[in-house]
Write an enzyme that holds these catalytic residues in place. Sequence first.
Site, PDB file in Angstrom:
ATOM      1  N   GLY A   6     -24.933 -34.355  12.385  1.00 30.00           N
ATOM      2  CA  GLY A   6     -25.580 -35.327  13.257  1.00 30.00           C
ATOM      3  C   GLY A   6     -25.059 -36.737  13.141  1.00 30.00           C
ATOM      4  O   GLY A   6     -25.566 -37.653  13.777  1.00 30.00           O
TER       5      GLY A   6
ATOM      6  N   HIS B 263     -33.593 -32.261  12.263  1.00 28.68           N
ATOM      7  CA  HIS B 263     -32.868 -33.239  11.459  1.00 28.68           C
ATOM      8  C   HIS B 263     -33.594 -33.533  10.145  1.00 28.68           C
ATOM      9  O   HIS B 263     -33.008 -33.487   9.070  1.00 28.68           O
ATOM     10  CB  HIS B 263     -32.711 -34.546  12.257  1.00 28.68           C
ATOM     11  CG  HIS B 263     -32.025 -35.635  11.505  1.00 28.68           C
ATOM     12  ND1 HIS B 263     -32.723 -36.611  10.844  1.00 28.68           N
ATOM     13  CD2 HIS B 263     -30.706 -35.875  11.284  1.00 28.68           C
ATOM     14  CE1 HIS B 263     -31.863 -37.426  10.260  1.00 28.68           C
ATOM     15  NE2 HIS B 263     -30.627 -36.998  10.516  1.00 28.68           N
TER      16      HIS B 263
ATOM     17  N   GLY C 246     -24.105 -46.410 -24.971  1.00 34.63           N
ATOM     18  CA  GLY C 246     -25.300 -46.905 -24.290  1.00 34.63           C
ATOM     19  C   GLY C 246     -24.813 -47.541 -23.003  1.00 34.63           C
ATOM     20  O   GLY C 246     -24.573 -48.747 -22.944  1.00 34.63           O
TER      21      GLY C 246
ATOM     22  N   ASP D 145     -26.599 -50.840 -21.136  1.00 35.14           N
ATOM     23  CA  ASP D 145     -26.191 -52.182 -21.552  1.00 35.14           C
ATOM     24  C   ASP D 145     -24.704 -52.405 -21.297  1.00 35.14           C
ATOM     25  O   ASP D 145     -24.295 -53.483 -20.866  1.00 35.14           O
ATOM     26  CB  ASP D 145     -26.495 -52.402 -23.035  1.00 35.14           C
ATOM     27  CG  ASP D 145     -27.915 -52.904 -23.231  1.00 35.14           C
ATOM     28  OD1 ASP D 145     -28.734 -52.708 -22.308  1.00 35.14           O
ATOM     29  OD2 ASP D 145     -28.213 -53.492 -24.274  1.00 35.14           O
TER      30      ASP D 145
ATOM     31  N   MET E 268     -21.947 -37.877  13.744  1.00 35.82           N
ATOM     32  CA  MET E 268     -20.997 -38.335  14.756  1.00 35.82           C
ATOM     33  C   MET E 268     -21.392 -37.789  16.127  1.00 35.82           C
ATOM     34  O   MET E 268     -22.409 -37.124  16.274  1.00 35.82           O
ATOM     35  CB  MET E 268     -19.591 -37.953  14.347  1.00 35.82           C
ATOM     36  CG  MET E 268     -19.119 -38.801  13.160  1.00 35.82           C
ATOM     37  SD  MET E 268     -17.503 -38.297  12.604  1.00 35.82           S
ATOM     38  CE  MET E 268     -17.793 -36.597  12.184  1.00 35.82           C
TER      39      MET E 268
ATOM     40  N   ARG F 189     -21.176 -21.991   9.471  1.00 37.25           N
ATOM     41  CA  ARG F 189     -20.803 -22.812   8.320  1.00 37.25           C
ATOM     42  C   ARG F 189     -21.686 -22.376   7.149  1.00 37.25           C
ATOM     43  O   ARG F 189     -22.700 -21.704   7.356  1.00 37.25           O
ATOM     44  CB  ARG F 189     -21.004 -24.297   8.603  1.00 37.25           C
ATOM     45  CG  ARG F 189     -22.422 -24.623   9.020  1.00 37.25           C
ATOM     46  CD  ARG F 189     -22.578 -26.089   9.368  1.00 37.25           C
ATOM     47  NE  ARG F 189     -23.893 -26.323   9.959  1.00 37.25           N
ATOM     48  CZ  ARG F 189     -24.279 -27.466  10.507  1.00 37.25           C
ATOM     49  NH1 ARG F 189     -23.439 -28.470  10.555  1.00 37.25           N
ATOM     50  NH2 ARG F 189     -25.481 -27.606  11.014  1.00 37.25           N
TER      51      ARG F 189
ATOM     52  N   ARG G 181     -17.008 -32.076  20.721  1.00 40.67           N
ATOM     53  CA  ARG G 181     -17.782 -32.252  19.491  1.00 40.67           C
ATOM     54  C   ARG G 181     -16.898 -32.722  18.347  1.00 40.67           C
ATOM     55  O   ARG G 181     -15.772 -32.281  18.221  1.00 40.67           O
ATOM     56  CB  ARG G 181     -18.376 -30.910  19.044  1.00 40.67           C
ATOM     57  CG  ARG G 181     -19.466 -30.368  19.911  1.00 40.67           C
ATOM     58  CD  ARG G 181     -19.904 -29.023  19.338  1.00 40.67           C
ATOM     59  NE  ARG G 181     -20.283 -28.111  20.380  1.00 40.67           N
ATOM     60  CZ  ARG G 181     -21.563 -27.757  20.623  1.00 40.67           C
ATOM     61  NH1 ARG G 181     -22.532 -28.234  19.881  1.00 40.67           N
ATOM     62  NH2 ARG G 181     -21.841 -26.923  21.599  1.00 40.67           N
TER      63      ARG G 181
ATOM     64  N   LYS H 116     -15.881 -27.402  11.473  1.00 40.06           N
ATOM     65  CA  LYS H 116     -16.295 -26.674  12.670  1.00 40.06           C
ATOM     66  C   LYS H 116     -15.098 -26.013  13.351  1.00 40.06           C
ATOM     67  O   LYS H 116     -15.137 -24.817  13.676  1.00 40.06           O
ATOM     68  CB  LYS H 116     -16.986 -27.650  13.639  1.00 40.06           C
ATOM     69  CG  LYS H 116     -17.627 -26.987  14.839  1.00 40.06           C
ATOM     70  CD  LYS H 116     -17.990 -28.006  15.927  1.00 40.06           C
ATOM     71  CE  LYS H 116     -19.179 -28.859  15.576  1.00 40.06           C
ATOM     72  NZ  LYS H 116     -20.466 -28.221  15.936  1.00 40.06           N
TER      73      LYS H 116
ATOM     74  N   CYS I 147     -25.846 -41.764 -24.137  1.00 39.04           N
ATOM     75  CA  CYS I 147     -27.301 -41.666 -24.030  1.00 39.04           C
ATOM     76  C   CYS I 147     -27.866 -42.643 -23.019  1.00 39.04           C
ATOM     77  O   CYS I 147     -29.065 -42.830 -22.934  1.00 39.04           O
ATOM     78  CB  CYS I 147     -27.949 -41.862 -25.392  1.00 39.04           C
ATOM     79  SG  CYS I 147     -27.611 -43.475 -26.088  1.00 39.04           S
TER      80      CYS I 147
ATOM     81  N   TYR J 120     -21.066 -34.763 -26.207  1.00 37.68           N
ATOM     82  CA  TYR J 120     -22.341 -34.438 -25.566  1.00 37.68           C
ATOM     83  C   TYR J 120     -22.795 -35.545 -24.647  1.00 37.68           C
ATOM     84  O   TYR J 120     -22.333 -36.683 -24.736  1.00 37.68           O
ATOM     85  CB  TYR J 120     -23.423 -34.136 -26.613  1.00 37.68           C
ATOM     86  CG  TYR J 120     -23.842 -35.331 -27.447  1.00 37.68           C
ATOM     87  CD1 TYR J 120     -24.813 -36.231 -26.985  1.00 37.68           C
ATOM     88  CD2 TYR J 120     -23.288 -35.559 -28.702  1.00 37.68           C
ATOM     89  CE1 TYR J 120     -25.193 -37.324 -27.738  1.00 37.68           C
ATOM     90  CE2 TYR J 120     -23.659 -36.655 -29.464  1.00 37.68           C
ATOM     91  CZ  TYR J 120     -24.608 -37.535 -28.975  1.00 37.68           C
ATOM     92  OH  TYR J 120     -24.980 -38.624 -29.713  1.00 37.68           O
TER      93      TYR J 120
ATOM     94  N   GLU K 129     -22.359 -50.148 -26.907  1.00 38.62           N
ATOM     95  CA  GLU K 129     -22.976 -50.708 -25.704  1.00 38.62           C
ATOM     96  C   GLU K 129     -22.491 -52.115 -25.393  1.00 38.62           C
ATOM     97  O   GLU K 129     -22.949 -52.734 -24.444  1.00 38.62           O
ATOM     98  CB  GLU K 129     -24.498 -50.680 -25.817  1.00 38.62           C
ATOM     99  CG  GLU K 129     -25.033 -51.219 -27.117  1.00 38.62           C
ATOM    100  CD  GLU K 129     -26.518 -50.908 -27.339  1.00 38.62           C
ATOM    101  OE1 GLU K 129     -27.246 -50.734 -26.364  1.00 38.62           O
ATOM    102  OE2 GLU K 129     -26.929 -50.869 -28.523  1.00 38.62           O
TER     103      GLU K 129
ATOM    104  N   SER L  67     -22.328 -43.306 -29.798  1.00 44.44           N
ATOM    105  CA  SER L  67     -23.072 -42.888 -28.619  1.00 44.44           C
ATOM    106  C   SER L  67     -23.061 -44.033 -27.615  1.00 44.44           C
ATOM    107  O   SER L  67     -23.537 -45.127 -27.891  1.00 44.44           O
ATOM    108  CB  SER L  67     -24.501 -42.510 -29.024  1.00 44.44           C
ATOM    109  OG  SER L  67     -25.241 -42.217 -27.855  1.00 44.44           O
TER     110      SER L  67
END
Lengths: 868, 868
Positions: free
Chosen positions: A99, A450, A761, A764, A101, A334, A90, A21, A826, A846, A740, A759
């Site tokens: 909102g 709000h 997991g 787990d 503070m 803003r 403020r 602000k 995954c 990936y 995993e 991959s």
Amino acid sequence: MKYIFPFSEGSKDMKELLGGKGANLAEMTKLGLPVPPGFTITTETCNYFLINKGYPSGFQEELKENLAELELNMSKNLGDGQNPLLVSVRSGAKISMPGMMDTVLNLGLNDTTVLGLISNTQNERFCYDAYRRFVQMFGNVVLGVDHDHFEEAICELKEKKGIKLDTELTAENLKSLVQIYKEIIQKHTNSPFPEQPSEQLRLSIEAVFNSWNNKRACTYRNLHGIPHNIGTAVNIQAMVFGNKGEDSGTGVAFTRNPSTGEKIFYGEYLINAQGEDVVAGIRTPVPLDKLKIQMPTVYEELVSIKDRLENHYHDMQDIEFTVEQGRLFILQTRNGKRTAHAAVRIATEMVKEGLIDKHTALLRVEPNQLKQLLHPSIDPKAKITVIAKGLPASPGAATGKVIFTADEAYEKAQTGDQVILVRKETSPEDIHGMHAAQGILTSTGGNTSHAAVVCRGMGKCCVAGCGDIIVNGKERKFTAGEIVVYEGDIITLNGTTGEVILGEAPMCEPELDGAFRELMQWTDDVRTLKVRANADTPEDAKVALEFGAEGIGLCRTEHMFFAEERIPLMREMILSKDNPEARKKALDKLLPIQKQDFAQIFEVMKGLPVTIRLFDPPLHEFLPDIDQHKRIQNLATELNLTIEHLKDIITNLHEVNPMLGHRGCRLGITYPELYAMQVRAILTAAIECHDRGLAVHPEIEVPLIGNVSELKAVKKIIQGVIEELKEGIKFEYKIGTMIELPRACLTADEIAPEADFFSFGTNDLTQMTYGFSRDDVGTFLPYYLEKGILVEDPTSSIDQSGVGFLMKTCVKLGRQTKENLEIGICGEHGGDPKSIEFCHEIGLNYVSCSPYRVPIARLAAAQATLKH
Amino acid sequence: MKYIFPFSEGSKDMKELLGGKGANLAEMTKLGLPVPPGFTITTETCNYFLINKGYPSGFQEELKENLAELELNMSKNLGDGQNPLLVSVRSGAKISMPGMMDTVLNLGLNDTTVLGLISNTQNERFCYDAYRRFVQMFGNVVLGVDHDHFEEAICELKEKKGIKLDTELTAENLKSLVQIYKEIIQKHTNSPFPEQPSEQLRLSIEAVFNSWNNKRACTYRNLHGIPHNIGTAVNIQAMVFGNKGEDSGTGVAFTRNPSTGEKIFYGEYLINAQGEDVVAGIRTPVPLDKLKIQMPTVYEELVSIKDRLENHYHDMQDIEFTVEQGRLFILQTRNGKRTAHAAVRIATEMVKEGLIDKHTALLRVEPNQLKQLLHPSIDPKAKITVIAKGLPASPGAATGKVIFTADEAYEKAQTGDQVILVRKETSPEDIHGMHAAQGILTSTGGNTSHAAVVCRGMGKCCVAGCGDIIVNGKERKFTAGEIVVYEGDIITLNGTTGEVILGEAPMCEPELDGAFRELMQWTDDVRTLKVRANADTPEDAKVALEFGAEGIGLCRTEHMFFAEERIPLMREMILSKDNPEARKKALDKLLPIQKQDFAQIFEVMKGLPVTIRLFDPPLHEFLPDIDQHKRIQNLATELNLTIEHLKDIITNLHEVNPMLGHRGCRLGITYPELYAMQVRAILTAAIECHDRGLAVHPEIEVPLIGNVSELKAVKKIIQGVIEELKEGIKFEYKIGTMIELPRACLTADEIAPEADFFSFGTNDLTQMTYGFSRDDVGTFLPYYLEKGILVEDPTSSIDQSGVGFLMKTCVKLGRQTKENLEIGICGEHGGDPKSIEFCHEIGLNYVSCSPYRVPIARLAAAQATLKH
């Protein structure tokens, strides 16, 4: 060290020091916009204060100088009986926490200065109204007196006077109210209200500083991942008044529509009101179009300012303004919060307008927000019972049980219920309940209330300002005309139309527009991380492909066995577990069914990689519980066994800790026929598809490997089947493993030479690393999150220091022995933007996530590339 | 590359290449001892052969040359019809694996050479006996024909001839037996018996090579942690015969008594027998003293050789010898296996004799073997029923159910039964059952029989050669005179006296002798790793202290709650779990009881550190199972609850995976009163002791920390109590944490600043790292071990690549932020010598183990220091 910057000395690049602000007030001042003068106390001062419980030396002198400068500038003096200066105090952190503070307005009023103000404004009623507002706000915010005490007092007075609206209160009424308020303060704080304006200012500054650590601010920071040590700045600004009569007003304006993204000037205002009236949603404001009619000059000026601001900031602006007796002031600008829909549209349109480039556009959309676009909406053809209509404050649709308090919404959601939080209005104290709810319905407040702002930020459906309903929280019901809806009743909200619907409405899939597709296209040009989907069925695979998945990263075969016609075969297999021959016979019956499943998925995926995980869960999941007498009886009859024998088998399969038991590759190794059947199903399905001219790319994935010998043992089973079928295999395939278990990460160098891919997991892996099971954390995890012992649920976002450490170790060790090892993830974390960024950083190839999260992952992956 | 070494070219330092036996044969040859000449094929040749399924080039030539050399040396030729050379073919790996691999004796005999042998020896019976032994051995060992087929044939023949003993068979009988044996071979292998000696040799060498990978050898290596890739050497040696008549014999001699360690010449022999007769335990041999009378010259020569050998090897020797017609030959020497008692005595006495130094002495005792000394023996004052007496083959005492086969012994033991394996004799095929049994009883065989040797190695009680009993495996019983003992009946063995006792005999604590105490003293001078004990009661603590524990590394407080008078209080606490006030009331009643426990332990430990772990297990462990209707009913009555209410509570406490649930510090944090009570009990007990003038050093240990915030939260509870009691606390105390979750290891740098010490809980850590629970591994772990998927049960010895990796990471990270952090281990691994060595290597400060393992740990720690 400089602790205070006048607005004329700062700039928008000083957010760290001046907060958002303050930096923007300074920037606007620099641009020559009509900003009421003032100054900003730095975030560093706040941090110093919070740590040292006092001010740095030299601060008081700077404050005096800046105040003197402001007084000079305004030709008014703080506390001056003739010509008093009033200021607002403020908060304003580097990262916006709307909102969260504290704010104090009209500071400087007391029994003396109010008289000076009256003589200056010639408006006694306005002055006493400002005074009573100040005492109330100061009492509540700075002195901690409950808001309700003041509300009760005003209600009592109105009742006594026989009036209904605050505006009907006379100057005399308001004057008496000031005295009543002061008595309330005396009673609850055991101290008189501080009359001295400098004392008021000191206390207010400290209240703002301390509000940095109040509970709702801490919760907000936890929820939004904002550091706790950056502190807030404090802005002290000369007051201007939107409540000086019909030629005054206050409002909020957006340079584009924050709901749709459309490039129109959008906003709302209230005549004769202070800013808090708009934000708190106590009165329902009117659209900006009306301002054009009511105050055309002011409107023109506002339009020209908003154009300047958007062009200057290269982003959609959320502007607060006040008109004081026909004169326009800008109080804040803003970057505006917006719906996902708007975010995508604004980002892509701004690229076309030449305002920003594509990379900036990609960074402008919060990946998680896309959920809004991807979640189902109400089926337009469905017959629904609309019982009320409010403002379409945050789009999407949601169904759930009606709940009237944030606490209860939170608790209900913890137990797995879907809830709709219904309130007259919401406030920052409700944030945890709003987060937990599926959607929010309020009876008052506008599009910038709000509830509306917060819901848009959360990507949560919201109907606000729904004057058609009357909320009775005490009796746990709301009425919409004749209809009474009680706590626990189910309603559906349509945040896109503002409709409130009785019962559960049928939903349908979202239609993704051109702007969305365009943005998604850009993500693909940027990102290096591939995105796959977790899909167990051809239907899931279709959705995934539509959302741009580049393969299936996890196809769980066991879900296929739970289907009604298959579970008897599965049970037959389990019940013949000590007899490999009989086991094989049962499995042979499952083979063609599994094959069919895989063939259909291969067909959908058109040659993209499909990672199929071999059977993972413990066998007892397929049998009823030992104490489900009825089911046991039925099953025994069905299988032609005695009840005792069946119970024996079930008891034998019982495990103390099934998560740590006989499952995953441990089953595959001890019952090799099971995995052999599955591999046969995968490969014969692939051969058939390939023979039909379709491209196929199966990847066989072995679960729960903790030791390379296990992988070797399973590969031997797989290789056996491959050997049998090798004539037909004229396509590429891979054999890899889930990672995993902690041990798999720690010995990845040994495992990698045996695996074509890894991959993670992480579901787990997280459970093993923390040593807790998701089924059992309910007794302590909510408590941990509440007390901040855990800042984040590690099952939602990867715990980077623990689980992430293991993942990094795994990637390093795995690629040490196999340089180009393909590694993906995954677990559910594969759809979490923060986790995706982490996966990008540690060099995964990936991520794989639920189909509906694929676009989120694509965007998060692109952002990760742009950030690093 | 040289593939074969004649005995004259090797030395004892070439064990790697020549195996233990070959190296020692060479060494003895070098020393000029009467070793029959021969040569050794290297282990490298074996490895080449096993990998390439064939010999390296040049090998055949070397074999021919060496054979020619041997023929020249012996003036005999292999296959020579006049003067045939007979050889033995024996395996011999670097590390001794007694009886695990194959041996062929008398090789070179066929229908032609036997005639030459007869004309040379003028002893037709001997020659046909040698011939039929050779055919039988070759048929069994090389051609794989079941031993029983030959046994049946010989029995049949004896029956037909009406005789009882093998020695009664005539030359003619034996000659016909050779033909019967050959027919058996023809029938079972579909090939004729190979008459050609060179073919016999080739097949025997290959059989020895291949025996490296037979199941019992693999099992043995797994059990003893011997690598699988080191291969065996093959020793080909001219035969000498102990069965040429009454002036011949064969025996085994030890330079000191292997049971007691006493420095006397000890051994036994058989007149007119081959070596295998002694080892197999078919005939019971006579003590060496008799040899002194029967063949005084031979005896004198043997005594002088054994002295030379012990002085040469600086260790107790196990010597195999054969006397052929009055001439002594040494066939083997090796370091003799011995009981723990003997090991300790020999090691300490050799130091006194100046033969070895103290460090060597410490390395001479296998730590695990000490179990023998530390386990209880039969109370000498007890009234016992001795039903038979055999040889005291391996000391100690054991009680269990009688079982007659190794497989069943193994299976029973898996279900937790304690069993005694009773056999006529044991063979290497029984190794798994012997390992599983508490003790072994055999009806034949001497102190050097398979059962005796193996049991001494395992530190397991054994009574061998117990001619008083008749074992009837088929009918699952044995008889001792009038008494019949059936399968499942309980007997007790006293391996120190050779007594077989009916029923369970009372045991008492071992008396540790001076040699033991001396050796233990030496360990303390050497080792850097401290040794503490896991002790939950003052009694345990006393034993621990007696065994030399330097503190208590783990005192589990929850065990205290299971006592009959306490569990109701515990239940009261649990049942008021949602009411902190009521909870506190119940805990207040437990407080004085816990305090008393701790005070007693402090008293025993005389100021040594006592690490007390705060409450760890899930609460439901203290309540009956939901389906224990009777117990539920009783408890409901007792607690004045309805059955339904009690069931509800139990159901609520039920966890899917209790190991991963609401336990450890998670309980302490959510129910802070519990930990507060425990800390109060610890500290008030300590204060009281201190006030009484006793030294105290409590260490408070927090279990299951995964996140430093958890430790901070618990410390806050602890500090609260300390604050209250601080006036009285005038002693040192520590607050630390168990490290038992992977995440604790990975974030040790964050946890260390909050902890005075770490203690690895490797039981849980292993379970989390592998993702399996000890309660549930029964379905696959035995299979894994059997198939070699796991080489070792990671719950017995630390898995160094997985769990060890985490431990190393933890030590590194922990000491990164707290340089002198004290780190110990209190999991069961703390008493495992291999794990102790690992703990030494990674720089731990102490290990903590069960009281009875303290001496083992002290020795292992000393050895670790000496090795590194």
